[in-house]
Write a protein that holds these residues in place. Structure first.
Motif, PDB file in Angstrom:
ATOM      1  N   THR A 222      46.597  22.936 116.845  1.00  0.00           N
ATOM      2  CA  THR A 222      47.071  24.474 116.897  1.00  0.00           C
ATOM      3  C   THR A 222      46.905  25.310 115.016  1.00  0.00           C
ATOM      4  N   TYR A 223      46.978  23.697 114.210  1.00  0.00           N
ATOM      5  CA  TYR A 223      46.802  25.013 112.548  1.00  0.00           C
ATOM      6  C   TYR A 223      44.839  23.898 112.061  1.00  0.00           C
ATOM      7  N   LEU A 224      44.654  25.142 111.630  1.00  0.00           N
ATOM      8  CA  LEU A 224      43.030  25.157 111.106  1.00  0.00           C
ATOM      9  C   LEU A 224      42.813  25.918 110.091  1.00  0.00           C
ATOM     10  N   PHE A 225      43.011  25.225 108.829  1.00  0.00           N
ATOM     11  CA  PHE A 225      42.763  25.206 107.549  1.00  0.00           C
ATOM     12  C   PHE A 225      41.453  25.624 107.001  1.00  0.00           C
ATOM     13  N   LEU A 242      39.395  26.080 121.666  1.00  0.00           N
ATOM     14  CA  LEU A 242      41.284  25.661 120.609  1.00  0.00           C
ATOM     15  C   LEU A 242      42.310  27.403 121.005  1.00  0.00           C
ATOM     16  N   THR A 243      42.542  26.883 122.617  1.00  0.00           N
ATOM     17  CA  THR A 243      43.110  28.015 123.082  1.00  0.00           C
ATOM     18  C   THR A 243      45.032  28.028 122.443  1.00  0.00           C
ATOM     19  N   GLU A 244      45.099  26.538 122.208  1.00  0.00           N
ATOM     20  CA  GLU A 244      46.385  26.324 121.314  1.00  0.00           C
ATOM     21  C   GLU A 244      46.401  26.375 120.034  1.00  0.00           C
ATOM     22  N   LEU A 245      45.443  27.615 119.187  1.00  0.00           N
ATOM     23  CA  LEU A 245      45.626  27.881 117.615  1.00  0.00           C
ATOM     24  C   LEU A 245      46.332  28.762 117.767  1.00  0.00           C
ATOM     25  N   LYS A 246      47.233  28.248 116.589  1.00  0.00           N
ATOM     26  CA  LYS A 246      48.283  29.381 116.366  1.00  0.00           C
ATOM     27  C   LYS A 246      48.168  29.684 114.777  1.00  0.00           C
ATOM     28  N   VAL A 247      47.565  28.913 113.638  1.00  0.00           N
ATOM     29  CA  VAL A 247      47.412  29.159 112.191  1.00  0.00           C
ATOM     30  C   VAL A 247      45.574  29.038 112.554  1.00  0.00           C
ATOM     31  N   LEU A 248      45.176  30.316 111.843  1.00  0.00           N
ATOM     32  CA  LEU A 248      43.682  29.662 110.789  1.00  0.00           C
ATOM     33  C   LEU A 248      43.480  30.464 110.037  1.00  0.00           C
ATOM     34  N   ASP A 272      50.345  36.795 112.082  1.00  0.00           N
ATOM     35  CA  ASP A 272      50.056  37.032 110.430  1.00  0.00           C
ATOM     36  C   ASP A 272      49.183  35.060 110.865  1.00  0.00           C
ATOM     37  N   GLY A 273      49.161  35.151 111.725  1.00  0.00           N
ATOM     38  CA  GLY A 273      48.749  33.528 111.962  1.00  0.00           C
ATOM     39  C   GLY A 273      46.894  33.482 111.219  1.00  0.00           C
ATOM     40  N   LEU A 274      45.924  34.840 111.580  1.00  0.00           N
ATOM     41  CA  LEU A 274      45.054  34.708 110.856  1.00  0.00           C
ATOM     42  C   LEU A 274      45.193  34.959 109.737  1.00  0.00           C
ATOM     43  N   ASP A 275      44.043  34.136 108.201  1.00  0.00           N
ATOM     44  CA  ASP A 275      44.445  35.055 107.247  1.00  0.00           C
ATOM     45  C   ASP A 275      42.463  34.973 107.160  1.00  0.00           C
ATOM     46  N   LEU A 276      42.069  36.595 106.624  1.00  0.00           N
ATOM     47  CA  LEU A 276      40.756  36.920 106.586  1.00  0.00           C
ATOM     48  C   LEU A 276      40.304  36.913 105.797  1.00  0.00           C
ATOM     49  N   ASN A 299      48.545  42.824 114.316  1.00  0.00           N
ATOM     50  CA  ASN A 299      49.425  41.978 114.394  1.00  0.00           C
ATOM     51  C   ASN A 299      49.198  40.521 114.196  1.00  0.00           C
ATOM     52  N   LYS A 300      48.199  39.970 114.291  1.00  0.00           N
ATOM     53  CA  LYS A 300      47.995  38.328 114.241  1.00  0.00           C
ATOM     54  C   LYS A 300      47.270  38.438 113.137  1.00  0.00           C
ATOM     55  N   VAL A 301      47.075  38.996 112.211  1.00  0.00           N
ATOM     56  CA  VAL A 301      46.708  39.364 110.839  1.00  0.00           C
ATOM     57  C   VAL A 301      47.319  39.172 109.304  1.00  0.00           C
ATOM     58  N   PHE A 302      47.239  38.248 108.598  1.00  0.00           N
ATOM     59  CA  PHE A 302      47.587  38.399 107.306  1.00  0.00           C
ATOM     60  C   PHE A 302      46.998  39.298 106.482  1.00  0.00           C
ATOM     61  N   LEU A 303      47.930  40.402 106.301  1.00  0.00           N
ATOM     62  CA  LEU A 303      47.408  41.618 105.100  1.00  0.00           C
ATOM     63  C   LEU A 303      46.628  42.252 105.783  1.00  0.00           C
ATOM     64  N   PRO A 304      46.381  42.948 106.843  1.00  0.00           N
ATOM     65  CA  PRO A 304      45.029  43.054 107.897  1.00  0.00           C
ATOM     66  C   PRO A 304      44.562  44.363 107.277  1.00  0.00           C
ATOM     67  N   GLU A 305      45.069  45.301 105.653  1.00  0.00           N
ATOM     68  CA  GLU A 305      45.262  45.991 105.053  1.00  0.00           C
ATOM     69  C   GLU A 305      43.919  45.400 104.376  1.00  0.00           C
TER      70      GLU A 305
END
Length: 330
Positions: A222-225, A242-248, A272-276, A299-305
Motif C-alpha cells: 500500500t506504500y512504496l517509496f 499493485l491494485t491496493e497501492l495508496k502512496v507512490l 495526492d498519493g503519487l509524487d512525480l 487529484n491523485k498527484v501531489f502538486l501536479p502543476e
C-alpha cells in the motif's frame, strides 16, 4: 479485627513484592512496569535496582558500549527493549536467551557493523530496528527460519545489496525500511517471499533500474517509496499487481518519460498519493500517456502543476499539465 489486620498486612506485602524498583539516574513508571534512562551519564548497563518485573526498558543517549546476556537475564518479563543512540559496537550470540517474551528490539543509532549468527533466535521478535548503524551487509544467519518479525528497519546503514537471503526468512513481514543505504540493485527475487508486505521504503539509495517482476509477489503493498534514487526508466508492467497501492513516491529520480499503461493498475491511489516532482521530464510524443493520465487523475498527484518539462528547449520549465496535446508532437 485481628483477621482484618492480617489481610491488610498480606496485601501490602504483595504490593511491595511486586513493586518496581528503580536504578539510579533512571525514571520508572510503576503502572506500565517501564524504566527509562535517557541522556544520563551511564557507562554500564543499569543492573543495580532494575526490577525483574520490568516489561519496557529504554536506554537512550548514554555511553554504554556493551550489554550481556547475564544483564538481560535479570528482566525475564521484558517485552520491549529500546537502546537508541548509545555506543554499542557488538552483541553477544545469546543476548536474548533470557528474555523469552521480547517482541520489540530497537538498536537505532549505535556503532554496530556486524552481528553473530543466531543472535535473534531466542526471542519472538515482531519489530527489529537496526537503523543508523554501520552495517554493510545483513546476514541471513542472524534470524531463525520462519521468523515472526513483521517490522524490519535497516535504514541509514551502508548496505549495497538488498539482503535477499535474510528476507526469505521473514514470511510475516509487513513493513520493510531500507532507506538511506547504498543499494544499486533490486533483483527479481529480492522480495519474492514477502507476500504480506504493505510498506516498502527504498528512498535515498542508488537504484538505477528495477526488474519488471520484482513487485509481482507484493499484492498487498500500500506504500512504496522510491524517492531520491537514480531511476532513469521503469518497466511497463512494474505496478501490474499493485491494485491496493495508496502512496507512490517517484520524485527526485532521472525519469524523462514512463511507458504507456504503467500507472493504469493504480486505481487505489490516495488523493495526492503519487509524487512525480523533480524529474527531467521530456515533453515530446513519449509524454502523451503521462499527459493524458494526469488530465484524468490530477487529484491523485501531489502538486501536479509542478511536473515540469526539462525539454525540448521550447518547453523547458513549462508544466506538463498546462500543455495541449499539440505541444507534444516534437
Amino acid at each position: 479485627m485481628t483477621s482484618w489486620c492480617v489481610l491488610a498486612f498480606l496485601f501490602l506485602a504483595h504490593l511491595c513484592r511486586g513493586a518496581l524498583s528503580c536504578p539510579p539516574l533512571c525514571r520508572c513508571y510503576q503502572r506500565r512496569a517501564e524504566v527509562v534512562c535517557n541522556q544520563v551519564p551511564l557507562t554500564e548497563y543499569p543492573s543495580e535496582g532494575l526490577s525483574p518485573h520490568t516489561t519496557l526498558l529504554t536506554i537512550q543517549s548514554t555511553n554504554i558500549t556493551s550489554i550481556s546476556e547475564e544483564q538481560l537475564n535479570a528482566t525475564p518479563l521484558l517485552q520491549g527493549l529500546h537502546l537508541y543512540d548509545n555506543h554499542l559496537h557488538s552483541l553477544s550470540a545469546h543476548l536474548l536467551r533470557g528474555v523469552p517474551h521480547l517482541s520489540t528490539l530497537d538498536l537505532t543509532g549505535n556503532r554496530l557493523s556486524d552481528l553473530p549468527a543466531h543472535v535473534f533466535d531466542h526471542a519472538p521478535l515482531r519489530s527489529l530496528v537496526l537503523k543508523d548503524n554501520a552495517f554493510e551487509a545483513a546476514d541471513a544467519e542472524w534470524l531463525p527460519e520462519n521468523s515472526s518479525i513483521t517490522w524490519l528497519d535497516a535504514s541509514g546503514n551502508r548496505l549495497t545489496e538488498v539482503p535477499t537471503a535474510l528476507l526469505q526468512k521473514l514470511p510475516h513481514l509487513e513493513n520493510l525500511e531500507l532507506a538511506d543505504n547504498r543499494l544499486e540493485l533490486l533483483s527479481a527475487n529480492s522480495l519474492g517471499n514477502l507476500t504480506k508486505l504493505e510498506r516498502l521504503n527504498l528512498r535515498d539509495n542508488k537504484l538505477r533500474d528495477l526488474d519488471a517482476s520484482v513487485l509481482q509477489g507484493s499484492r498487498n503493498l500500500t506504500y512504496l517509496f522510491l524517492s531520491r534514487n537514480d531511476l532513469g526508466s521503469l518497466p511497463q508492467n512494474l505496478f501490474q499487481e499493485l491494485t491496493e497501492l495508496k502512496v507512490l513516491s517517484l520524485d527526485e529520480n532521472q525519469l524523462s518519460h514512463i511507458p504507456a499503461g504503467l500507472l493504469d493498475p493504480l486505481s487505489s491511489l490516495d488523493e495526492d498519493g503519487l509524487d512525480l516532482t523533480s524529474n527531467p521530464w521530456l515533453c515530446n510524443r513519449k509524454a502523451k500517456y503521462l499527459w493524458r493520465w494526469l488530465q484524468k487523475n490530477k487529484n491523485k498527484v501531489f502538486l501536479p502543476e509542478t511536473v515540469l518539462c526539462a525539454g525540448p528547449p521550447s518547453l523547458v520549465g513549462r508544466s506538463l499539465m498546462s500543455l495541449g496535446e499539440s505541444d507534444l508532437q516534437s
